[in-house]
Design an enzyme around this catalytic site. Structure first.
Site, PDB file in Angstrom:
ATOM      1  N   LYS A  65      42.727  40.710  42.420  1.00 43.87           N
ATOM      2  CA  LYS A  65      43.310  41.812  41.643  1.00 43.87           C
ATOM      3  C   LYS A  65      44.181  42.706  42.523  1.00 43.87           C
ATOM      4  O   LYS A  65      45.310  43.056  42.157  1.00 43.87           O
ATOM      5  CB  LYS A  65      42.184  42.624  40.973  1.00 43.87           C
ATOM      6  CG  LYS A  65      41.384  41.821  39.943  1.00 43.87           C
ATOM      7  CD  LYS A  65      40.389  42.682  39.200  1.00 43.87           C
ATOM      8  CE  LYS A  65      39.236  43.126  40.078  1.00 43.87           C
ATOM      9  NZ  LYS A  65      38.416  41.990  40.558  1.00 43.87           N
ATOM     10  N   ASP A 110      42.013  51.001  41.385  1.00 40.13           N
ATOM     11  CA  ASP A 110      40.930  50.015  41.338  1.00 40.13           C
ATOM     12  C   ASP A 110      39.716  50.615  40.631  1.00 40.13           C
ATOM     13  O   ASP A 110      39.516  51.826  40.636  1.00 40.13           O
ATOM     14  CB  ASP A 110      40.566  49.585  42.762  1.00 40.13           C
ATOM     15  CG  ASP A 110      39.813  48.269  42.787  1.00 40.13           C
ATOM     16  OD1 ASP A 110      39.741  47.601  41.736  1.00 40.13           O
ATOM     17  OD2 ASP A 110      39.299  47.902  43.860  1.00 40.13           O
TER      18      ASP A 110
END
Length: 340
Positions: A65, A110
């Site tokens: 990611k 995040d």
């Protein structure tokens, strides 16, 4: 080993992770459908000379990611500002970042599911109108001022997509779900990483290592570095299949990728809780593990591999888990009830 040596080794591993992280989409291995779509979206945005639409990325940890966020910034020729939701405690923390963005900047947050509600409200307007609502003064004299901010791309990443508030989730124009890698995809990751690390690894060793890397590039790269250590000290520097077998045995990892803690979890369910069901909190306490680690790291892989299943009443070990310990699962009345 003293704290300074341990800290230095951790920093070295982190630095190597950054070195292995691809910066261009063509270097990103696996996730073919994701790459093809992202290539189109990036090229279209650049052709229109616009920032890329806001991107939402979900999936288990270690699958890339953060890497995708880095790639998007490089491909768009933009600066990348990265933070995590837990680090943003007050509205001024987020406002400070938003007001320093340049046009076309990429803001990566995040664990976006842990964003505080007050900060989400700020993001709603920032994502849609590229403005920042700010309250000046207190009490009856307080007033709201809208501060313009340059158009930017927000990339939100999470391991728990279901916990992201719907109003925030629907504001992302691009949605990607990253799944576990196949052994074949991990082989490409390992070949690329071995070239960067100047590690000589044989084809059979790559195949063996790809099968025990939990479908996760971060794990594959970590194991590759450790196998390089074993090869350099115990062998002639070449990572062979025998080095993989020796190294995995020393690390307590079996050919299926199960680690000691995985086996401890399955053993606890089978031997301490009669195969389950057992609640996540009780199970975490019994194996001395944080419930977040249990749910985010250990369970997804074991569920995918068929060793564990989640039921409305808790976790249960499967017949495959029993076979791992040389036992046969006896189907109980409760198992029958769960089927119906």
């Amino acid at each position: 080993m003293n704290d300074s040596v341990l800290s230095r080794e951790i920093q070295q591993d982190d630095a190597q992770d950054i070195v292995l992280r691809p910066k261009l989409l063509k270097d990103f291995q696996g996730q073919q459908a994701l790459k093809e779509n992202l290539r189109i979206f990036i090229d279209a945005a650049r052709k229109r000379n616009e920032p890329l639409d806001h991107v939402f990325i979900s999936g288990p940890p270690g699958l890339g990611k953060t890497t995708i966020a880095t790639i998007i910034a490089h491909e768009m020729g933009s600066e990348l500002k990265a933070t995590s939701a837990p680090a943003l405690e007050k509205p001024k923390d987020l406002a400070g970042i938003l007001t320093t963005l340049q046009e076309g900047s990429v803001l990566f947050i995040d664990e976006v599911h842990r964003l505080r509600p007050a900060l989400e409200e700020i993001l709603y307007i920032a994502m849609e109108d590229y403005e920042l609502d700010w309250i000046i003064g207190q009490g009856p004299t307080a007033r709201t001022v809208r501060i313009p901010i340059p158009p930017f791309t927000l990339i939100g990443a999470t391991t728990k997509a279901g916990m992201v508030a719907a109003p925030l989730y629907t504001r992302f124009g691009i949605n990607f779900r990253i799944g576990f890698y196949s052994p074949e995809e991990l082989q490409y990751v390992l070949y690329r990483s071995s070239r960067i690390l100047s590690a000589h690894i044989e084809d059979d060793a790559v195949m063996a290592l790809s099968k025990c890397s939990r479908g996760t590039p971060r794990v594959a790269n970590r194991l590759l570095r450790r196998m390089r250590d074993f090869a350099e000290i115990k062998r002639d520097g070449v990572i062979t299949e025998s080095v993989i077998t020796y190294g995995l045995d020393k690390l307590g990892i079996d050919m299926y990728g199960l680690e000691e803690q995985d086996r401890s979890i399955l053993s606890a369910i089978i031997h301490s809780f009669d195969g389950g069901p057992v609640g996540a909190e009780t199970l975490a306490i019994s194996v001395g593990e944080a419930i977040e680690s249990l749910e985010d790291f250990y369970e997804p892989f074991m569920i995918q591999q068929g060793y564990l299943k989640r039921t409305p009443r808790g976790r249960m070990a499967t017949s495959k888990a029993y076979a791992l310990f040389g036992k046969t699962k006896q189907e109980s009345d409760e198992d029958q009830q769960l089927l119906f």
